[in-house]
Design an enzyme around this catalytic site. Sequence first.
Site, PDB file in Angstrom:
ATOM      1  N   GLY A   1       0.843  -1.200   0.000  1.00 57.23           N
ATOM      2  CA  GLY A   1       0.000   0.000   0.000  1.00 57.23           C
ATOM      3  C   GLY A   1       0.874   1.243   0.000  1.00 57.23           C
ATOM      4  O   GLY A   1       1.998   1.221  -0.522  1.00 57.23           O
TER       5      GLY A   1
ATOM      6  N   GLU B   1      18.775  -4.243 -23.168  1.00 54.14           N
ATOM      7  CA  GLU B   1      19.326  -5.415 -23.881  1.00 54.14           C
ATOM      8  C   GLU B   1      18.257  -6.068 -24.761  1.00 54.14           C
ATOM      9  O   GLU B   1      18.160  -7.300 -24.807  1.00 54.14           O
ATOM     10  CB  GLU B   1      19.881  -6.441 -22.883  1.00 54.14           C
ATOM     11  CG  GLU B   1      21.083  -5.965 -22.131  1.00 54.14           C
ATOM     12  CD  GLU B   1      22.381  -6.534 -22.678  1.00 54.14           C
ATOM     13  OE1 GLU B   1      23.428  -6.039 -22.262  1.00 54.14           O
ATOM     14  OE2 GLU B   1      22.323  -7.429 -23.536  1.00 54.14           O
TER      15      GLU B   1
ATOM     16  N   THR C   1      14.108  -5.017 -26.060  1.00 54.62           N
ATOM     17  CA  THR C   1      12.793  -4.997 -25.402  1.00 54.62           C
ATOM     18  C   THR C   1      12.139  -6.360 -25.592  1.00 54.62           C
ATOM     19  O   THR C   1      12.508  -7.132 -26.469  1.00 54.62           O
ATOM     20  CB  THR C   1      11.890  -3.926 -26.039  1.00 54.62           C
ATOM     21  OG1 THR C   1      11.721  -4.265 -27.423  1.00 54.62           O
ATOM     22  CG2 THR C   1      12.481  -2.537 -25.921  1.00 54.62           C
TER      23      THR C   1
END
Lengths: 251, 377
Positions: B337, B361, B363
């Site tokens: 929270g 390195e 996506t």
Amino acid sequence: MNIVVAMKQIPDLQQVRIRNRQPVLDGVPMTFGSIDKNALETALQLKEAVGGNVIVISAGTEELEDTVKEALAAGADEAYLVLDDELEHIESSVSAHLLAELIKQIENIGIILFGEGSGDNYSGQVGPRIAEILGLPEVGYVCDIELEDSRVKVTRSLEDCEEVVRVSLPAVLTVMADINEPRIPSVTQILKAGKKPQQILEVEDIGFDLKGDKKIVTLSSLAPENKRKQITVKNGEELVDALLTEGVIRR
Amino acid sequence: MEFKLSKEQELIQRTAKEYAEKSIEPIVKQIEDENKVPDEVIEGLRELGLLCLPVEEKYGGAGAGFEGFVVGLEQLARVSGGVGIFVSVVMLGTSTIAVHGTEEQKEKYLTGTCKGSWIPSVAMTEPDGADPRMLKTTAKKDGDYFIVNGTKRFITNTNFAGPMVVFAKDADTGRINGYIVDKFCEGYSISEPWDKLGSKGAFLSDVYLKDVKVPASNMLGTPDEGFQTLKVTMAMGKIGLSAIYLGNILAAYDEAFNYSKDRIYLGKPISQFESVRNSIVDIAMKYEAAKLMTYRIGYLADNTANKAKLVKDSAMTKIFVTETAVDVSRIAMNVFGSYGLMKDYKMSRIYRDAIVGPQIEGTANLLKTVVATDMYK
């Protein structure tokens, strides 16, 4: 000079959980007691100062062959072990007997080191018992060691003072947890540990009968139950009243 | 099939954990704020063999293989993602040289890293991206030298002396090759560091190479091996990142589990609420799955002779582990929270670190293309 360090294989206490007031040991890896590691570090520092050979001795289940790599990775030169699956829960007198027999096989011993208590039961008995069996002097609660030719000057940390004694060698010393900070073994040493010499003995080799009558049976080792009163107070005045009522403070 | 660490691997894990907790944890905030791994930490890692875990012993490495590497790096990155990236890039540089380097190159650069003071880098990405076909950096043969020109982007550890493996196109043939450039040689300069959102600590900058003279003997492999060298680098980088973000998942797991036991709500620990318990179980399952893939890729790296063949498996592992790290940090954040948002709480750093993984390195989308190409070929 050979410096012998006695170490006890125990479950890794950081990974032990408690359920119904009993430790859950399933899947917990084995390691050595933390004060045992202080004893080993003491031996390694003595070796670095004056030379010699550090030999670890231990008695335990078959896993000990693997566990001892921890001590060999930290810098011990070799290990003498008694292995038997019946050695999982043995009383101090049995440990002392087995380890004393191991020690008898090692020549040119200068110092035999122990932690002041094992990581699990913390009875602190095995060191003094071995000194008695072997007829050697023993100094407990050691917080500093200085080598002086054929003897050592040893500082003992007592409750309200320090005591300095000289003792002739060979001698049994049990060290305190704050005597040093054990080193972290390097990866290179870890990978070499398995190649260091290990002398393995079985209980029969020592001529000891594990099935003999147990002199001591542990019925329970629980901490006493501490019943909290859980008194709720709303302010400082009520806190003072509660403490007075409970007799913790007086007017 | 055995799903158990050897005693040696268990001890490597413990050494990394103890060192990280003792020497890195107390200064994690400093590492983040200064965006720098302090010299004493680098020396500590080197002394314990944690800096060069997979490098062969004869070059001063620990000789722990990639199984030992992933197990150790997980524990370092559990405490600091920045230190994790620093160590991973050292592995990336040394592994690329170890696989395709000559004996002289290995003797000089691996030993100089493991026993000396060098910190390697690898420079592939450029401002237009990391597609090898789009590389603009060139190497032009000139007698016994190559003259290298170009700009490299998002390169780690550029501020340390040591070897940098630079991927460049041969100006005459158009073939891509790796060249070992000694950082801080004439013509080498770097930008101000980039300030990343998370995983801070390892220095990240652009590199400018202007008429840099590289001895011809510093080319990695033969002229027609360049693409293989690149594939090895790509695979090795993903192994490192998988171990780093596995450490991130473990950190989130530890934090959320412990917080759920300590945080009291409506008079009882929140771990007694079923929804929170389910969250913790979700994290635990995801950690175990990510761990299996990461340890497996370590095993494959040790047991695959041609490391260029690891491209698909390392890409799948990296996609899975880094995306899982993002999932896990979100679940863990929900356990915390509002407190998790506060910078005083480790959870906020774990969350910021996690989002970095899938973006670097390669996506996830790009890597899925790589995997699919291999599957449908």
